[in-house]
Structure formats: C-alpha cells, structure tokens
Design an enzyme around this catalytic site. Structure first.
Site, short mmCIF file in Angstrom:
data_model
loop_
_atom_site.label_atom_id
_atom_site.label_comp_id
_atom_site.label_asym_id
_atom_site.label_seq_id
_atom_site.Cartn_x
_atom_site.Cartn_y
_atom_site.Cartn_z
N THR A 1 -10.03 3.42 -5.18
CA THR A 1 -10.96 2.67 -6.04
C THR A 1 -11.19 1.30 -5.40
O THR A 1 -11.99 1.17 -4.49
CB THR A 1 -10.44 2.57 -7.49
OG1 THR A 1 -9.08 2.11 -7.48
CG2 THR A 1 -10.50 3.92 -8.18
N LYS B 1 -2.86 5.91 -4.05
CA LYS B 1 -3.86 4.87 -4.24
C LYS B 1 -3.32 3.88 -5.27
O LYS B 1 -2.51 4.22 -6.14
CB LYS B 1 -5.20 5.44 -4.70
CG LYS B 1 -5.22 6.12 -6.06
CD LYS B 1 -5.33 5.21 -7.29
CE LYS B 1 -6.50 4.27 -7.21
NZ LYS B 1 -6.55 3.42 -8.46
N THR C 1 -1.65 1.36 -12.09
CA THR C 1 -2.87 2.09 -11.77
C THR C 1 -2.68 2.65 -10.39
O THR C 1 -3.23 2.16 -9.42
CB THR C 1 -4.12 1.20 -11.78
OG1 THR C 1 -4.23 0.61 -13.04
CG2 THR C 1 -5.36 2.03 -11.58
N GLU D 1 -5.05 -6.26 -5.26
CA GLU D 1 -6.41 -6.82 -5.27
C GLU D 1 -6.38 -8.30 -4.90
O GLU D 1 -5.73 -9.12 -5.54
CB GLU D 1 -7.04 -6.62 -6.64
CG GLU D 1 -7.38 -5.16 -6.89
CD GLU D 1 -7.81 -4.87 -8.31
OE1 GLU D 1 -8.42 -3.82 -8.52
OE2 GLU D 1 -7.53 -5.70 -9.20
N ASN E 1 -11.77 -8.67 -10.51
CA ASN E 1 -11.60 -8.13 -11.86
C ASN E 1 -12.54 -8.73 -12.88
O ASN E 1 -12.71 -8.18 -13.96
CB ASN E 1 -10.14 -8.29 -12.30
CG ASN E 1 -9.26 -7.27 -11.61
OD1 ASN E 1 -9.26 -6.10 -11.97
ND2 ASN E 1 -8.54 -7.71 -10.59
#
Length: 410
Positions: A160, A186, A197, A283, A405
């Site tokens: 993602t 992932k 996640t 991220e 985000n």
C-alpha cells in the site's frame, strides 16, 4: 548466500523458493496506479497452515473467512490477497464479498473453498469493486509461476504505502533433506504491537504439522511482529499466515525432533527480518530504531519497557531531530507499567553512554548527534534487575508521516 547459525540466507529467494509453491500478481483496478493490487500464493498440495490475527475488536471480514478455512482441516492451498481496499467495517456485504472472493479463487485454481484463505489491505469502510476483483481472480491462474518472478509479482501486489518490498528466504538441513523457509510482508503505517497494518506470508517445504506450526508462529510473532511499532495504531486487517507443503521429504517436524530447534531458529530469523523491514519502511521514516532492554525482572517486563520506549512519540521525534535527549527515554521506561529500580538504570545510544546508574554522564553532544543522524539507531537500556531481555523495533517520526496520513484516502 550468507551463513546464519545453522541456516543459510538465500539471496533473492522468495515465497516460491520452497518446493511446491507458485505465486503471482496483477493489476485489477482497485488502485489508481498501475501497480499490482491482486496477488496469490498457490501450493501444489494442501499445505499445513497456521495464522495469527489482529487483536483489534473490529476485525475485517477476510480474517474471519481465513480463520474458517484453516479451522476446517488445518490446511490451505491458495492464499488470495488484494491491496487498495481493506474490506473492513463493510457489514454483511463485506462478509459476502470476502466469501465470494474465496469461492472464485477456489474455482479458478480447482480446490475446495475451505482450502482458500483471503486477506485485504487498504482503505477502511469502502466496499470492494467486485467486478474488478472477479475479473482479476479469473486472470490469476495464467499469472502464477514457481519462478522468483512469480514471488516478485506477488510481493508487489500486497503493498500500500510501502516504499519497498519485504522478502526473505533461508535454507537448512532437516533429517538429511534441504528445507526452505521464505516470507513476504507488507506494512508501513498503522503499525503497533499486537499486530499492525501488516500482512505476512511465510512458506516452507518442510513437513510439519499445523499444530506445531501454530505454536511456533505464536511464539515468533510475540518476539518479532508484536515488537514493532511505527505510529501506535493497530489495524483491522493484520494477519500472518504460514503454509507448509511438506514436499522437502523430511520426517515430520515438531518439538522433540532433533532438528526442531534449527528449524525454529530459521523461522524466527524470517520473522525478525520481515518485522524489522516493516519498521524500517515506516511511513516517512528516515531510520530504523532498535530498543534493547537487558537485565529485566521478567521477559514480560522487558518486552513492555522496550515497546513503551519504541512507541514514544517524543523518543521517535528526538531521533528524527538527532537530539540525544535521554530524558525522553528514561521517562518512557518509567511509565511502562512495570516497576524499575530508579537507582540502577544505564542508557546508551550506540556506544555512547548517556546515563549510568540513573545518573547523567557527560558525553560528546556532537558525536551523539552525528550518530543519531545515521539510518540506524540503537537504544540500549540496562535495568540491572534480573536476567531477562527483549528487543523492539520502530522508526523516527517525521514531517512526511503527517503528510502521508493527512491525505491517505485522497
């Protein structure tokens, strides 16, 4: 190839390296980009299977379907995954869509429904575009391969916000037979202990029972996947699934087998490499942070303290800013929920001692800042209270994390 204890790391290996596995991926239209968003792992035979799942109360529909499939016989032959849409918090329609995906994949690959696992990752609360998913599943059988390219296409399909693919493979000898253990994962954001996640897929050609796999996976998850954090959020779709084809030809593995510990060590290595890769790819992250806690009263305490420190936004921000602010570290240690001796704590940043016996030590600030500017930071905490230890992994908190985000859905 690199030697690691009793196993060997296989460079460029993938989930297709163990005997009996094929994989592939394609773009079916769930993502706006042309990157693969539908992938599958297929085993030539029903494989012994085990899984662990998020502890979030809102578990996505695909997790329930996969649990049902594994519960039927303890086996899987097909593992289907889509990215771009989580199929989470989608009600009865989401449950129907997950079961439809399972049935379509079973038909496409000629196996019973209960030999198919399903998982999804992406935006929460939006229904799947089932016309695109259905067409994609129909096209998967011609896209699977036992080559490394098949593993590559699968690894792309599960991403993602990830910037890099996360794969690892090892081999070892079990009962005179060569056995492989491989993994792909992932995960980049919404990462926190008790799963994150993240999706993890581990394949092996070892003969090992589903029960032994489940026990091993539980322990490895606790010391690897549950010891990473990026942002303190635990998601709705997190899952790690293991499939064992048994085609290596070894006698069935389990506790008490002469080679069980060697197999377990290789398995743990695969879990740790994937977990650290997820933390490193957080991220917006610029560095991997490792927190090592030693001489704790218990393993439970060591894990809790390590996770508290690695999850501290203040610690993560200090690492991003290359600020050797050990006060943030000691404060996190003190709020972990476990008692510590406030007179005996030592803290090091790499090899730079900043605290000794809970008292500040004069250190070279410029040297410390230079160390923290690197892409790896080790925070070593010695409690001087017992014989237990634990390690956790995470990343720094950057401006880019907020940027990514703030507009995740758009």
């Amino acid at each position: 190839m690199a030697q690691q204890n009793e196993f060997v790391v296989v460079e460029n290996g993938s989930v297709t390296t163990p005997k009996g596995f094929r994989a592939g991926g394609l773009h079916c239209g769930l993502k706006k980009t042309e990157r693969n968003d539908l992938g599958v792992i297929v085993c030539d035979v029903p494989a012994a299977a085990a899984g662990v799942y998020t502890l979030n109360s809102f578990q996505a529909a695909p997790l329930q379907v996969t649990k049902e499939s594994i519960a039927a016989e303890g086996k899987l032959q097909v593992m289907l995954v889509n990215s771009g849409n989580a199929n989470a918090c989608t009600g009865k329609q989401g449950e129907e869509d997950a079961r439809t995906m399972r049935s379509l994949a079973a038909k496409a690959f000629g196996v019973p429904d209960h030999y198919v696992g399903v998982t999804s990752t992406g935006v929460i609360g939006e229904l799947l575009k089932m016309d695109k998913v259905s067409a994609g599943i129909a096209g998967l059988p011609t896209r699977v391969s036992a080559s490394d390219e098949g593993g590559e296409q699968f690894s792309q399909a599960i991403l993602t916000t990830d910037l890099v693919k996360k794969t690892v493979c090892v081999k070892l000898t079990v009962g005179g037979q060569t056995v492989h253990i491989a993994g792909a994962a992932k995960g980049s954001g919404m990462i926190h202990p008790n799963m994150a996640t993240m999706l993890g897929f581990i394949t092996t050609d070892a003969a090992v029972s589903s029960a032994a796999l489940q026990q091993l996976l539980n322990g490895v998850t606790d010391s690897t996947f549950n010891m990473i954090t990026v942002d303190g959020d635990t998601s709705t779709n997190d899952m790690v699934v293991v499939m064992a084809s048994g085609l290596a030809g070894n006698d069935e593995l389990g506790e008490g087998h002469a080679d069980w510990e060697a197999f377990a060590a290789g398995f743990r290595y695969v879990g740790e490499v994937l977990a650290k890769a997820i933390a490193r790819d957080g991220e917006g992250a610029t560095k991997l942070i490792e927190v090592s806690v030693v001489h704790a009263e218990s393993e439970e305490a060591a894990r809790a303290i390590a996770k508290t420190v690695i999850g501290s936004s203040l610690v993560k921000s200090a690492c991003f800013g290359a600020d050797a602010n050990w006060g943030r570290i000691i404060a996190a240690v003190g709020r972990s929920g476990y008692p510590v001796n406030t007179e005996t704590v030592d803290i090091r940043l790499g090899d730079i001692v900043t605290l000794e016996q809970s008292r500040p030590v004069k250190f070279d600030e410029e040297k410390a800042a230079a160390y923290l500017k690197g892409d790896f930071v080790l925070i070593h905490i010695d409690l001087h209270m017992g014989n237990s230890s634990a390690t956790a992994w995470g990343c720094d908190l950057t401006y880019d994390y907020v940027r990514i985000n703030a507009a995740y859905r758009t």
